[in-house]
Design an enzyme around this catalytic site. Structure first.
Site, PDB file in Angstrom:
ATOM      1  N   THR A 185      -9.775   0.272  -9.748  1.00 35.91           N
ATOM      2  CA  THR A 185      -8.711  -0.549  -9.190  1.00 35.91           C
ATOM      3  C   THR A 185      -8.704  -1.740 -10.117  1.00 35.91           C
ATOM      4  O   THR A 185      -9.570  -1.862 -10.978  1.00 35.91           O
ATOM      5  CB  THR A 185      -9.092  -0.883  -7.726  1.00 35.91           C
ATOM      6  OG1 THR A 185      -9.115   0.322  -6.984  1.00 35.91           O
ATOM      7  CG2 THR A 185      -8.176  -1.879  -7.071  1.00 35.91           C
ATOM      8  N   ARG A 213       0.851  -1.194   0.000  1.00 36.33           N
ATOM      9  CA  ARG A 213       0.000   0.000   0.000  1.00 36.33           C
ATOM     10  C   ARG A 213       0.891   1.250   0.000  1.00 36.33           C
ATOM     11  O   ARG A 213       1.943   1.271   0.627  1.00 36.33           O
ATOM     12  CB  ARG A 213      -0.846  -0.035   1.268  1.00 36.33           C
ATOM     13  CG  ARG A 213      -1.855   1.098   1.426  1.00 36.33           C
ATOM     14  CD  ARG A 213      -2.967   0.992   0.465  1.00 36.33           C
ATOM     15  NE  ARG A 213      -4.139   1.742   0.894  1.00 36.33           N
ATOM     16  CZ  ARG A 213      -5.136   2.056   0.078  1.00 36.33           C
ATOM     17  NH1 ARG A 213      -5.113   1.701  -1.193  1.00 36.33           N
ATOM     18  NH2 ARG A 213      -6.188   2.707   0.531  1.00 36.33           N
TER      19      ARG A 213
HETATM   20  N1  GLY Z   1      -8.470   2.991  -3.279  1.00 34.47           N
HETATM   21  C1  GLY Z   1      -9.503   2.105  -2.952  1.00 34.47           C
HETATM   22  C2  GLY Z   1      -9.184   1.205  -1.826  1.00 34.47           C
HETATM   23  O1  GLY Z   1      -8.024   0.999  -1.546  1.00 34.47           O
HETATM   24  O2  GLY Z   1     -10.063   0.684  -1.203  1.00 34.47           O
END
Ligand code: GLY
Length: 565
Positions: free
Chosen positions: A376, A99
């Site tokens: 995503t 992340r």
């Molecule tokens: N950017 C969307 C998530 O990580 O949930």
């Protein structure tokens, strides 16, 4: 067992099943490997790596870089993500966290104006919306731990696609065109997607020379090809030009983290999913465990009774997200409590089978608009050795911050919006947050991404995940219920219309066109505030039967495809 006569036989078993829309669908089973991604070119690249003798982890690296070229709205090297891995040799499942992180210069109120209001679009557009990218470090860590082919070799398909280009299909041409106004805002971005100010057309060749050079630096120098040297210099130059925060120190110090997955049982499935900084795994577990004792014998996949129960379980699960969850380096996430039988038994008592709950009576919060924007991408891989990879990565919204790193050819994420930028103010997914997810320098923002793997009788059974922001979790949960309770095939599951509740706003979202008037009226009669949505999530799923045969499905809502052999 299928290689009788000593030949390498590709065994395809065709099974006809009735799809949700009533049409007959064909399921193809693969003996060796299967790959499902949101780009046919990337799926073929993954398949080729498997055929060359690479494992699922090698294929994940090649696909991760290829999607950065062929699926620029979400595939990336300027973003971050998560992966769940199953290693067939050690029989171990691990969670890889790559992340993005808040840059060192980030502050809790960085997106507020002098009056304390959120400055419009500040966390979504341009340099300050970007977190320190984790994708390259994540894919490298995956390869370092489990890869079998050479790193350089795995990046060459992506390099070639960027360098010599590929033919734009309708999907990508439409996508670029529809985000034209935003992509033209920064000259670095415009020069790639709208050279000469002209919208790309299907059939055009799309080359990305700067991106190719960046990928080749990473191929040759691995982490140093991105986090230091020329690429890092270009990122910092772009930050300087646009008043951004990402520094050489931020890039140099970025590290992915291997974490213990969230693990829970649902029916006969032993399910593993992503722990914090994703809320995905624990909310998935809460939803499914809240539903587990419910008698499904009177339910059907689209019956109002089932949708009502599912929505009420979601209302309870999502109400915990805002208060408790955040980056585990900064926040104590009470996962054991949230998944404990005692806690869930008590919460289940709040569900009335005839009447929708009222979100404000469950937890306080401010209803917010639920904006339509998310992008995503997820891919699922199963190889002939028995390994699995379930990987979801992202730039956050489509094309992320819309800012391309000058001279380096790749888009930066706008993941800073996934922090709670002000308590009670919703992010782009309508999710409200609190202190657990406030901005702190070096902290990872809370996510909903839920790459998931399930075993059955100790053997791999399921690899799945989806994009879709807050809807990721409900998409994955519905897929598991559809398999375990309704016995649907992957093809049927990806075709099912979806529904979603996330506590706040207090609305039950139904996928547009998927539910007839009788279903809607029955849900309204139970007290639900119904809203229809056209944009939805994109499930990528592989199931593996007891004989190790794999079958997969790519969501028809996107441009995805299954490749296997
Ligand atoms: N950017 C969307 C998530 O990580 O949930």
């Amino acid at each position: 067992m299928y290689n009788r006569f000593g030949l390498s036989i590709i065994l395809l078993i065709f099974i006809l099943s009735l799809g949700s829309c009533g049409s007959l669908t064909v399921e193809t089973f693969y003996e060796n490997g299967a790959v499902v991604t949101s780009s046919p070119t990337a799926s073929e690249i993954g398949l080729e790596i498997l055929k060359q003798g690479g494992n699922a982890f090698d294929a994940a690296v090649a696909i991760g870089f290829a999607l950065a070229v062929t699926h620029p709205e979400a595939g990336n090297i300027g973003g971050g993500g998560f992966a769940l891995t199953y290693n067939a040799v050690t029989d171990e499942i691990h969670a890889l966290d790559f992340r993005e992180k808040a840059p060192g210069g980030a502050t809790v109120d960085m997106f507020l104006d002098s009056n304390g209001f959120v400055a419009e679009n500040s966390s979504l557009l341009g340099s300050r919306s970007a977190g320190v990218p984790g994708t390259v470090a994540g894919l490298f860590s995956l390869w370092e731990k489990y890869g079998s082919l050479g790193w350089y070799q795995l990046l060459q398909p992506a390099y070639k696609l960027a360098d010599t280009g590929f033919i734009l299909d309708q999907y990508l041409a439409n996508s670029i065109t529809s985000f034209g106004n935003e992509l033209k805002q920064f000259p670095e971005t415009k020069s790639i997607f709208f050279p000469e100010n002209i919208a790309p057309k299907p059939g055009d060749r799309f080359t990305q020379k700067n991106l190719a050079a960046t990928i080749q630096r990473i191929a040759l120098d691995s982490l140093n090809g991105f986090y230091s040297g020329k690429t890092a210099d270009l990122i910092v130059e772009t930050m300087t030009k646009y008043d951004g925060l990402i520094s050489h120190d931020d890039l140099n110090s970025y590290k992915p983290v291997w974490r213990r997955p969230v693990n829970f049982q649902f029916d006969s499935l032993d399910i593993y999913s992503m722990p914090p900084p994703s809320s995905g795994g624990v909310l998935l577990g809460m939803i499914l465990k809240l539903l587990e004792p419910v008698d499904f014998s009177i339910f059907a996949p689209k019956s109002p009774e089932y949708i009502h129960h599912f929505a009420e379980a979601c209302r309870l699960a999502y109400s915990e997200r805002a208060t408790h969850l955040g980056d585990p380096e900064f926040v104590d996430n009470p996962l054991d409590v949230m998944l404990s039988d005692d806690f869930l038994d008590a919460r289940r008592e709040l569900i009335d089978e005839n009447q929708a709950g009222i979100s404000h009576e469950i937890e306080s919060g401010i209803p917010q608009n639920f904006l339509e924007s998310e992008s995503t991408t997820h891919f699922s891989i199963a190889d002939k050795f028995g390994n699995l990879v379930s990987l979801t990565y992202t730039l956050n919204t489509e094309y992320g911050s819309k800012l391309v790193v000058g001279g380096a050819g790749f888009l930066l994420n706008n993941e800073m919006d996934d922090f709670s930028i002000k308590p009670g103010v919703a992010n782009v997914y309508g999710l409200v947050g609190g202190r657990a997810n406030e901005i702190v320098s070096g902290k990872r923002m809370l996510s909903s991404m839920s790459p998931t793997i399930a075993l059955k009788n100790g053997k791999p059974a399921l690899v799945l995940g989806s994009p879709g922001g807050s809807k990721i979790i409900t998409t994955v949960a519905q897929a598991i219920v559809n398999i375990s309770r309704f016995g649907l095939s992957p093809e049927q599951i990806v075709n099912m219309p979806r529904f979603h509740h996330q506590w706040l706003p207090d609305s039950l979202y139904l996928e547009e066109g998927g539910f007839d008037i009788n279903i809607k009226q029955a849900l309204i009669a139970k007290g639900h505030n119904i809203h229809e949505r056209s944009r939805y999530s994109e499930l990528m799923i592989i199931t593996i039967n007891e004989d190790g045969m794999k079958t997969g499905a790519a969501d028809p809502r996107c441009n995805g495809s299954v490749s296997g052999y």
